[in-house]
Scaffold this active site. Sequence first.
Site, PDB file in Angstrom:
ATOM      1  N   ILE A   4     -40.918 -16.101 -19.239  1.00 56.18           N
ATOM      2  CA  ILE A   4     -41.613 -15.193 -20.171  1.00 56.18           C
ATOM      3  C   ILE A   4     -42.721 -15.961 -20.896  1.00 56.18           C
ATOM      4  O   ILE A   4     -42.462 -17.001 -21.520  1.00 56.18           O
ATOM      5  CB  ILE A   4     -40.631 -14.587 -21.200  1.00 56.18           C
ATOM      6  CG1 ILE A   4     -39.479 -13.854 -20.491  1.00 56.18           C
ATOM      7  CG2 ILE A   4     -41.368 -13.632 -22.144  1.00 56.18           C
ATOM      8  CD1 ILE A   4     -39.891 -12.708 -19.612  1.00 56.18           C
ATOM      9  N   GLN A  12     -37.538 -17.122 -28.975  1.00 55.63           N
ATOM     10  CA  GLN A  12     -38.798 -16.744 -28.315  1.00 55.63           C
ATOM     11  C   GLN A  12     -38.871 -15.230 -28.068  1.00 55.63           C
ATOM     12  O   GLN A  12     -39.837 -14.580 -28.447  1.00 55.63           O
ATOM     13  CB  GLN A  12     -38.947 -17.472 -26.967  1.00 55.63           C
ATOM     14  CG  GLN A  12     -40.309 -17.191 -26.314  1.00 55.63           C
ATOM     15  CD  GLN A  12     -40.340 -17.420 -24.799  1.00 55.63           C
ATOM     16  OE1 GLN A  12     -39.317 -17.686 -24.169  1.00 55.63           O
ATOM     17  NE2 GLN A  12     -41.515 -17.306 -24.216  1.00 55.63           N
ATOM     18  N   TYR A  59     -27.275 -23.377 -16.809  1.00 53.48           N
ATOM     19  CA  TYR A  59     -27.932 -22.134 -17.256  1.00 53.48           C
ATOM     20  C   TYR A  59     -27.629 -21.005 -16.260  1.00 53.48           C
ATOM     21  O   TYR A  59     -27.229 -19.900 -16.649  1.00 53.48           O
ATOM     22  CB  TYR A  59     -29.438 -22.396 -17.343  1.00 53.48           C
ATOM     23  CG  TYR A  59     -30.288 -21.228 -17.768  1.00 53.48           C
ATOM     24  CD1 TYR A  59     -30.228 -20.723 -19.056  1.00 53.48           C
ATOM     25  CD2 TYR A  59     -31.197 -20.655 -16.881  1.00 53.48           C
ATOM     26  CE1 TYR A  59     -31.037 -19.670 -19.451  1.00 53.48           C
ATOM     27  CE2 TYR A  59     -32.021 -19.613 -17.267  1.00 53.48           C
ATOM     28  CZ  TYR A  59     -31.931 -19.124 -18.557  1.00 53.48           C
ATOM     29  OH  TYR A  59     -32.740 -18.084 -18.941  1.00 53.48           O
ATOM     30  N   ILE A  90     -29.090 -17.776 -36.875  1.00 55.71           N
ATOM     31  CA  ILE A  90     -28.144 -18.829 -37.244  1.00 55.71           C
ATOM     32  C   ILE A  90     -28.736 -19.642 -38.398  1.00 55.71           C
ATOM     33  O   ILE A  90     -29.965 -19.736 -38.535  1.00 55.71           O
ATOM     34  CB  ILE A  90     -27.799 -19.759 -36.048  1.00 55.71           C
ATOM     35  CG1 ILE A  90     -29.062 -20.240 -35.346  1.00 55.71           C
ATOM     36  CG2 ILE A  90     -26.833 -19.100 -35.097  1.00 55.71           C
ATOM     37  CD1 ILE A  90     -28.835 -21.337 -34.341  1.00 55.71           C
ATOM     38  N   GLY A 103     -29.866 -13.704 -32.219  1.00 60.79           N
ATOM     39  CA  GLY A 103     -30.903 -14.643 -31.761  1.00 60.79           C
ATOM     40  C   GLY A 103     -32.287 -14.099 -32.072  1.00 60.79           C
ATOM     41  O   GLY A 103     -33.230 -14.254 -31.292  1.00 60.79           O
TER      42      GLY A 103
HETATM   43  N1  SER Z   1     -37.475 -19.243 -18.857  1.00 63.20           N
HETATM   44  C1  SER Z   1     -36.179 -19.657 -18.382  1.00 63.20           C
HETATM   45  C2  SER Z   1     -36.130 -21.123 -18.202  1.00 63.20           C
HETATM   46  O1  SER Z   1     -37.114 -21.668 -17.742  1.00 63.20           O
HETATM   47  C3  SER Z   1     -35.846 -18.973 -17.090  1.00 63.20           C
HETATM   48  O2  SER Z   1     -35.454 -17.660 -17.303  1.00 63.20           O
HETATM   49  O3  SER Z   1     -35.138 -21.715 -18.453  1.00 63.20           O
END
Ligand code: SER
Length: 325
Positions: free
Chosen positions: A173, A12, A143, A35, A8
Amino acid sequence: MKNILVIGATGQIGSELTMELRKRYGGDHVVAGYIPGAAPCGKLKESGPSAIVDVTDAASIEVVIKEHGIDTIYNMAALLSVVAESKPVLAWKIGIDGLWNVLEIARAYHCSVFTPSSIGSFGPETPHMMTPQDTIQRPRTMYGVTKVTTELLSDYYYHKYGVDTRSVRFPGIISNVTPPGGGTTDYAVDIYYAAVRGEKFVCPIKEGTLMDMMYMPDALNASISLMEADPTRLMHRNSFNIAAMSFAPETIYTSICKQMPQFKMVYDVDPLKQSIADSWPDSMDDTCARQEWDWRPSYNLESMTTDMLEKLRNKLFNKAALVSE
Ligand code: SER
């Protein structure tokens, strides 16, 4: 000398992590795994080897591990929280079937593995203020489900097979190189782009919604420091809370306005993003990371805002680049 594969590597975090690892270990020692359709370009392409690595295809990982004598894998492939809600099967396939491939290969070839977890691994029943390292998780997003599973599976491979797995729970982040895509915390990146472009920012998250955030240089440092840490000091492995700052939309807006008083923000709350944000911690307690591997962030909101605005002005208008050439 380490030989590292970043899976990856054009995402980001992966794009900046690959460059930072190359700075520290040498370009030839860090393979950028990507990828098809997301090939590296510019400095990322020129500064070291790259290879097609699809985390869902074990053979594509194994080829690169053998060819480059890889001993450390940074597994950064994932769908972020909002997009994972619309593609739950794909989120599981990349996050968990992919992780399984990585861990099996790591077991066979004796590699260390870093796979990030997230504030998204927590849920509505988690204590929201100073969320402890070890606490109830029970996320309600796909997630989050994949992140809790990542933590458990990574610990399983450590205890059962001795695979050196390590991980941090990333906050949102904030970065200025590769944009995030489909996350709940993306607003805290988008707001800086809007400010520098002279646009009004439409905030999808409600006033007063606190979330943990971190500037990219600290996130990179955390990842690499943990992988370099003395294993005898690690009481935890998958995964460490790390924290740098916690703010709500109006706080980051005020911090930008100190430098750009004309900047305007309005709210248009996105119900999905808001419900995800409401289920996540307001702030995490990162005492264990501080004690077990000396984690310390360098940036707070003010210093991050100064740096973000400067970097984005250069990126979008190229002013400093022209001056320094
Ligand atoms: N930055 C991520 C999101 O918002 C959370 O870790 O999905």
